[in-house]
Design a protein around this motif. Structure first.
Motif, PDB file in Angstrom:
ATOM      1  N   GLN A 175       0.835  -1.200   0.000  1.00 11.55           N
ATOM      2  CA  GLN A 175       0.000   0.000   0.000  1.00 11.55           C
ATOM      3  C   GLN A 175       0.873   1.254   0.000  1.00 11.55           C
ATOM      4  O   GLN A 175       1.955   1.268   0.603  1.00 11.55           O
ATOM      5  CB  GLN A 175      -0.910   0.020   1.237  1.00 11.55           C
ATOM      6  CG  GLN A 175      -1.965  -1.079   1.255  1.00 11.55           C
ATOM      7  CD  GLN A 175      -2.787  -1.038   2.526  1.00 11.55           C
ATOM      8  OE1 GLN A 175      -2.243  -1.157   3.618  1.00 11.55           O
ATOM      9  NE2 GLN A 175      -4.092  -0.856   2.401  1.00 11.55           N
ATOM     10  N   ARG A 176       0.375   2.260  -0.689  1.00 16.19           N
ATOM     11  CA  ARG A 176       1.025   3.573  -0.677  1.00 16.19           C
ATOM     12  C   ARG A 176       0.228   4.509   0.212  1.00 16.19           C
ATOM     13  O   ARG A 176      -0.996   4.630   0.082  1.00 16.19           O
ATOM     14  CB  ARG A 176       1.084   4.147  -2.091  1.00 16.19           C
ATOM     15  CG  ARG A 176       1.778   5.521  -2.157  1.00 16.19           C
ATOM     16  CD  ARG A 176       1.824   6.096  -3.559  1.00 16.19           C
ATOM     17  NE  ARG A 176       0.502   6.517  -4.007  1.00 16.19           N
ATOM     18  CZ  ARG A 176      -0.227   5.865  -4.905  1.00 16.19           C
ATOM     19  NH1 ARG A 176       0.225   4.728  -5.441  1.00 16.19           N
ATOM     20  NH2 ARG A 176      -1.417   6.293  -5.268  1.00 16.19           N
ATOM     21  N   TRP A 203      -4.678   5.360   2.398  1.00 14.37           N
ATOM     22  CA  TRP A 203      -3.931   4.234   1.854  1.00 14.37           C
ATOM     23  C   TRP A 203      -4.508   3.798   0.508  1.00 14.37           C
ATOM     24  O   TRP A 203      -5.714   3.740   0.338  1.00 14.37           O
ATOM     25  CB  TRP A 203      -3.958   3.054   2.823  1.00 14.37           C
ATOM     26  CG  TRP A 203      -3.202   3.318   4.096  1.00 14.37           C
ATOM     27  CD1 TRP A 203      -3.715   3.703   5.295  1.00 14.37           C
ATOM     28  CD2 TRP A 203      -1.787   3.240   4.263  1.00 14.37           C
ATOM     29  NE1 TRP A 203      -2.715   3.862   6.221  1.00 14.37           N
ATOM     30  CE2 TRP A 203      -1.509   3.586   5.618  1.00 14.37           C
ATOM     31  CE3 TRP A 203      -0.720   2.914   3.421  1.00 14.37           C
ATOM     32  CZ2 TRP A 203      -0.215   3.597   6.128  1.00 14.37           C
ATOM     33  CZ3 TRP A 203       0.565   2.928   3.936  1.00 14.37           C
ATOM     34  CH2 TRP A 203       0.811   3.271   5.264  1.00 14.37           C
ATOM     35  N   ALA A 206      -0.986  -1.003  -3.940  1.00 11.51           N
ATOM     36  CA  ALA A 206       0.180  -0.865  -4.813  1.00 11.51           C
ATOM     37  C   ALA A 206       0.788  -2.243  -5.050  1.00 11.51           C
ATOM     38  O   ALA A 206       0.776  -3.110  -4.179  1.00 11.51           O
ATOM     39  CB  ALA A 206       1.216   0.058  -4.181  1.00 11.51           C
ATOM     40  N   ARG A 281       9.816  -0.095  -1.451  1.00 10.55           N
ATOM     41  CA  ARG A 281       9.260   1.120  -0.859  1.00 10.55           C
ATOM     42  C   ARG A 281       9.537   2.336  -1.752  1.00 10.55           C
ATOM     43  O   ARG A 281       8.666   3.208  -1.912  1.00 10.55           O
ATOM     44  CB  ARG A 281       9.839   1.332   0.537  1.00 10.55           C
ATOM     45  CG  ARG A 281       9.345   0.311   1.553  1.00 10.55           C
ATOM     46  CD  ARG A 281       9.897   0.569   2.940  1.00 10.55           C
ATOM     47  NE  ARG A 281       9.417  -0.413   3.898  1.00 10.55           N
ATOM     48  CZ  ARG A 281       8.241  -0.376   4.510  1.00 10.55           C
ATOM     49  NH1 ARG A 281       7.417   0.657   4.280  1.00 10.55           N
ATOM     50  NH2 ARG A 281       7.874  -1.316   5.365  1.00 10.55           N
ATOM     51  N   ILE A 284       7.097   2.098  -4.623  1.00 12.15           N
ATOM     52  CA  ILE A 284       5.717   2.422  -4.235  1.00 12.15           C
ATOM     53  C   ILE A 284       5.526   3.922  -4.166  1.00 12.15           C
ATOM     54  O   ILE A 284       4.510   4.469  -4.609  1.00 12.15           O
ATOM     55  CB  ILE A 284       5.370   1.760  -2.881  1.00 12.15           C
ATOM     56  CG1 ILE A 284       5.271   0.234  -3.047  1.00 12.15           C
ATOM     57  CG2 ILE A 284       4.060   2.312  -2.323  1.00 12.15           C
ATOM     58  CD1 ILE A 284       5.117  -0.512  -1.733  1.00 12.15           C
ATOM     59  N   THR A 288       4.446   7.361   2.802  1.00 10.86           N
ATOM     60  CA  THR A 288       4.819   6.201   3.600  1.00 10.86           C
ATOM     61  C   THR A 288       4.345   4.960   2.857  1.00 10.86           C
ATOM     62  O   THR A 288       3.524   5.066   1.927  1.00 10.86           O
ATOM     63  CB  THR A 288       4.215   6.277   5.011  1.00 10.86           C
ATOM     64  OG1 THR A 288       4.724   5.197   5.797  1.00 10.86           O
ATOM     65  CG2 THR A 288       2.695   6.218   4.984  1.00 10.86           C
ATOM     66  N   GLN A 289       4.866   3.802   3.242  1.00 11.59           N
ATOM     67  CA  GLN A 289       4.570   2.591   2.488  1.00 11.59           C
ATOM     68  C   GLN A 289       4.359   1.400   3.417  1.00 11.59           C
ATOM     69  O   GLN A 289       4.868   1.356   4.533  1.00 11.59           O
ATOM     70  CB  GLN A 289       5.725   2.238   1.517  1.00 11.59           C
ATOM     71  CG  GLN A 289       6.130   3.347   0.569  1.00 11.59           C
ATOM     72  CD  GLN A 289       7.101   4.325   1.215  1.00 11.59           C
ATOM     73  OE1 GLN A 289       7.876   3.953   2.098  1.00 11.59           O
ATOM     74  NE2 GLN A 289       7.038   5.590   0.800  1.00 11.59           N
ATOM     75  N   ARG A 290       3.578   0.443   2.900  1.00 10.52           N
ATOM     76  CA  ARG A 290       3.452  -0.865   3.532  1.00 10.52           C
ATOM     77  C   ARG A 290       3.758  -1.918   2.480  1.00 10.52           C
ATOM     78  O   ARG A 290       3.220  -1.865   1.375  1.00 10.52           O
ATOM     79  CB  ARG A 290       2.038  -1.078   4.067  1.00 10.52           C
ATOM     80  CG  ARG A 290       1.665  -0.227   5.275  1.00 10.52           C
ATOM     81  CD  ARG A 290       0.194  -0.421   5.599  1.00 10.52           C
ATOM     82  NE  ARG A 290      -0.221   0.329   6.784  1.00 10.52           N
ATOM     83  CZ  ARG A 290      -1.488   0.541   7.132  1.00 10.52           C
ATOM     84  NH1 ARG A 290      -2.464   0.048   6.365  1.00 10.52           N
ATOM     85  NH2 ARG A 290      -1.774   1.221   8.224  1.00 10.52           N
TER      86      ARG A 290
END
Length: 363
Positions: A175-176, A203, A206, A281, A284, A288-290
């Protein structure tokens, strides 16, 4: 894998003028006779480094290709395993300074180094760095500078490391996150209602893939029971690596790897995953990123056994032994040291007096 002739690492190099031992001169590409001043140039392999294919070695660890026997001494006090040349005059462990018994030496096979980062500073310079460090210590006893220091126990040591190269590909999903802000009313410490800006995140799904070359992942290849080289100084400029030539080892101690290639490879794979996640990351984007899933594939994997320089020594103060280490390339120092209980006591006392004065003045 077919056995081939390999370069010997234990050949003596006598001076052609006087017969004395030739030693490597740090910061140069020459060996030097300390008695008559004669020098000889070290001739390097024009083909440069040889990267060895990883999986044939993991599959056939008993193969003789690119390997040889080397004389080893094991310190019974701290467990360090080290190679000391036959003509090295002071047989003491580089980590704890305990005597090494020459009769205890034994032969072991090792994978020849593919590259070496030669010492760039000499032993005298390393001792100057140590003295400067001692003079800069806070809360050190006043008479530490007069501690019994013996330069003969300062040894130049080549540490073994594995380096790994690979092509990396990774598929990922995640996710972005993009930041946005809202204002809400809150009560502050004085009980008054005020506006407060609060950050929140939206969110978005991605996925994608990343690929690239992972170059020279550095993995330590030895561990000791005591005297572990601090991470603070374990940073070298690998651009200074030279194709392995045993002349760079003359006058120095070489530690044999005790972490096998297979275990070093597992550590390198862990680092490759961390690199892949960082690349994912970056791919993406956003604020922030997951990364929820990641499939990492490595191909065209190669490795080298390399040797990196450090000066190791110990000094005694009030009957207790302390270790210090100096990076043999850039001079970074780290070590253990004694503290003066009286200096700490008076520093705390002065601090409390100052705080007390400030409290009285502020009333």
């Amino acid at each position: 894998m077919e056995a081939v002739n390999t370069q010997q690492t234990e050949l003596k190099k006598p001076c052609i003028n006087c017969g004395a031992e030739m030693k490597y001169s740090p910061g140069t590409k020459t060996v030097l006779c300390e008695y008559c001043g004669h020098t000889e140039e070290i001739h390097l392999d024009e083909n440069g480094f040889e990267e060895l294919e990883l999986y044939p070695y993991l599959k056939e660890m008993g193969a003789q290709r690119h390997s040889e026997e080397i004389s080893m001494l094991n310190c019974k006090n701290c467990g360090a395993t080290q190679h000391v040349e036959e003509n090295y005059k002071s047989l003491h462990c580089v980590y704890c300074s305990m005597p090494l018994v020459l009769e205890d030496q034994y032969k072991e096979e090792w994978i020849l180094p593919g590259a070496v980062l030669p010492f760039q500073i000499d032993k005298q310079k390393s001792f100057q760095i140590f003295k400067k460090w001692v003079n800069s210590l806070w809360f050190a006893p006043d008479n530490l500078k007069k501690a019994a220091l013996d330069p003969q126990f300062t040894k130049g040591l080549y540490l073994p490391y594995w380096t790994f190269d690979a092509q990396l590909q990774a598929q990922y999903s995640g996710q972005r996150g993009e930041y946005y802000y809202e204002t809400k009313r809150v009560r502050n410490s004085n009980g008054k209602m005020v506006n407060q800006r609060v950050r929140k995140t939206r969110w978005y799904p991605a996925s994608g893939s990343v690929a690239g070359f992972v170059d020279d992942t550095l993995v330590e290849a030895s561990k000791q029971r005591k005297g572990r080289v601090p991470s603070k100084i374990a940073r070298w400029n690998l651009k200074l690596l030279q194709p392995f030539n045993s002349s760079f080892l003359r006058g120095f101690v070489t530690e044999k790897y005790t972490i096998p290639l297979s275990q070093g490879h597992l550590a390198a794979k862990g680092e490759a995953k961390r690199i892949a996640e960082r690349w994912c990351r970056q791919d993406i984007g956003g604020d922030t990123q997951r990364v929820s899933s990641m499939d990492v594939q490595l191909s065209e994997e190669t490795f080298k056994h390399i040797l990196l320089p450090v000066y190791v020594s110990s000094y005694r103060y009030n009957g207790k032994e302390y270790n210090f280490f100096v990076n043999g390339e850039n001079g970074t120092i780290s070590g253990s040291r004694p503290y003066s209980a009286w200096k700490i006591f008076f520093a705390v006392l002065v601090g409390l007096i100052i705080i007390g004065i400030l409290v009285v003045v502020g009333r």
